[in-house]
Design an enzyme around this catalytic site. Sequence first.
Site, short mmCIF file in Angstrom:
data_model
loop_
_atom_site.label_atom_id
_atom_site.label_comp_id
_atom_site.label_asym_id
_atom_site.label_seq_id
_atom_site.Cartn_x
_atom_site.Cartn_y
_atom_site.Cartn_z
N TYR A 43 0.84 -1.20 0.00
CA TYR A 43 0.00 0.00 0.00
C TYR A 43 0.87 1.23 0.00
CZ TYR A 43 -3.49 3.36 1.86
OH TYR A 43 -4.34 4.42 2.06
N ASP A 58 -1.23 15.27 6.53
CA ASP A 58 -2.13 14.66 5.54
C ASP A 58 -3.38 15.53 5.38
OD1 ASP A 58 -3.42 12.81 3.89
OD2 ASP A 58 -4.03 11.51 5.55
N ASP A 85 -3.34 5.14 -2.51
CA ASP A 85 -4.27 6.14 -1.97
C ASP A 85 -4.21 7.38 -2.86
OD1 ASP A 85 -5.55 8.05 -0.43
OD2 ASP A 85 -4.34 7.73 1.37
N ASP A 87 -6.42 9.85 -2.58
CA ASP A 87 -7.21 10.88 -1.90
C ASP A 87 -8.50 11.17 -2.68
OD1 ASP A 87 -5.37 11.06 0.17
OD2 ASP A 87 -4.31 12.76 -0.67
N HIS A 112 -7.60 3.85 -4.23
CA HIS A 112 -8.82 4.23 -3.51
C HIS A 112 -9.04 5.73 -3.58
CE1 HIS A 112 -7.26 5.60 0.45
NE2 HIS A 112 -6.52 4.51 0.53
N GLU A 114 -11.72 8.86 -2.45
CA GLU A 114 -12.62 9.12 -1.32
C GLU A 114 -13.62 10.25 -1.57
OE1 GLU A 114 -9.18 9.75 1.08
OE2 GLU A 114 -9.67 11.83 1.50
N CYS A 122 -7.16 13.74 7.44
CA CYS A 122 -7.00 12.34 7.79
C CYS A 122 -8.37 11.80 8.16
CB CYS A 122 -6.03 12.21 8.97
SG CYS A 122 -6.20 10.66 9.85
N ARG A 157 -13.81 4.84 -1.26
CA ARG A 157 -13.72 5.04 0.19
C ARG A 157 -14.80 6.03 0.59
NH1 ARG A 157 -8.52 7.42 3.64
NH2 ARG A 157 -9.66 9.12 4.65
N GLU A 187 -14.38 4.15 5.97
CA GLU A 187 -13.31 4.75 6.79
C GLU A 187 -13.80 4.99 8.22
OE1 GLU A 187 -10.49 5.01 7.59
OE2 GLU A 187 -9.46 6.84 6.98
N ASN A 209 -9.39 -0.59 7.54
CA ASN A 209 -8.20 0.24 7.74
C ASN A 209 -7.81 0.18 9.22
OD1 ASN A 209 -6.27 2.23 7.90
ND2 ASN A 209 -7.67 3.93 7.50
#
Length: 295
Positions: A43, A58, A85, A87, A112, A114, A122, A157, A187, A209
């Site tokens: 990942y 983040d 990721d 985002d 992924h 989101e 985060c 996500r 999440e 996660n």
Amino acid sequence: MTAPATRPTLRAALSQEQPLQVAGTINAYAALLAQKAGFRALYLSGAGVANASLGLPDLGLTTLNDVLEDLRRIVSASELPVLVDIDTGWGHAFTIARTIREMERAGAACVHLEDQVAAKRCGHRPGKALVSPEEMVDRIKAAVDARRDPEFLVMARTDAIAVEGVEPALERACRYREAGADLIFPEAVGALEEYRRFKEATGLPVLANLTEFGRTPCFTLDQLREAGVSLALYPLSAFRAMSQAALTVYRAIREEGTQKGVIGLMQSRAELYEILGYHEYERKLDELFQKKETP
Ligand SMILES: C[C@](O)(C(=O)O)[C@H](CC(=O)O)C(=O)O
Ligand SMILES: [Mg+2]
């Protein structure tokens, strides 16, 4: 020294292990370590790129290119499928399409995407804000439409549990499935049973996660299996441990004027070389350029 002709797909890894344990690897060497430890999937964490590569929080500060640079290095060094990721995808439909193509080209197995606003946070922090389900559906459609390799997977996500509650999050997840998402990442899950609800509502593989110090307890693999989870993600576990060890070593050297007291925390040269296959490289050099010793 040589990478396999074809990297296993994420689906292939999922068929070998349930739940599939996915190791967060902040750089190419971490990828080699995770591979050595026996993981079947890697990942690349968005937080990891921000924190470790850029020294930033983040909070949506990274760009597509920042993530691609780290991804390419990990892909070159390792032989495993990589979940990335991305985002919020860095923009609207066409920018998301470009993100997907670049991710495919750089060798990602899955990304992924989101449903937070672009000024994201985060997933385990307060103050998150979401885009409407319609806008997220458009993001997913753009992503799915842009992919060229059918083995490249798009994971949706949802950050809705912490913002709107479990029921609206389940509704969102179902809409994301209809838009073409291949897997679901709920999440900031607080209770084990929630995973099963996402699985039953969407019929898709669900990711857990297991990031530490957040809202989700460190569920065990057996618990996750029982709850029907397909992927168990440890995004920053090794990074947190490395960071703690590094700080201890830096402090000891400053305070004690020697590293002798912390040698035990270090990986030895021999271990490093074993992971890198150093001696194999050296043998190759000798073979290629046989040195004639001058008498
Ligand atoms: C999974 C995650 O998106 C990541 O970027 O690694 C983070 C992890 C973390 O900040 O602990 C998240 O859960 O938002
Ligand atoms: Mg992230």
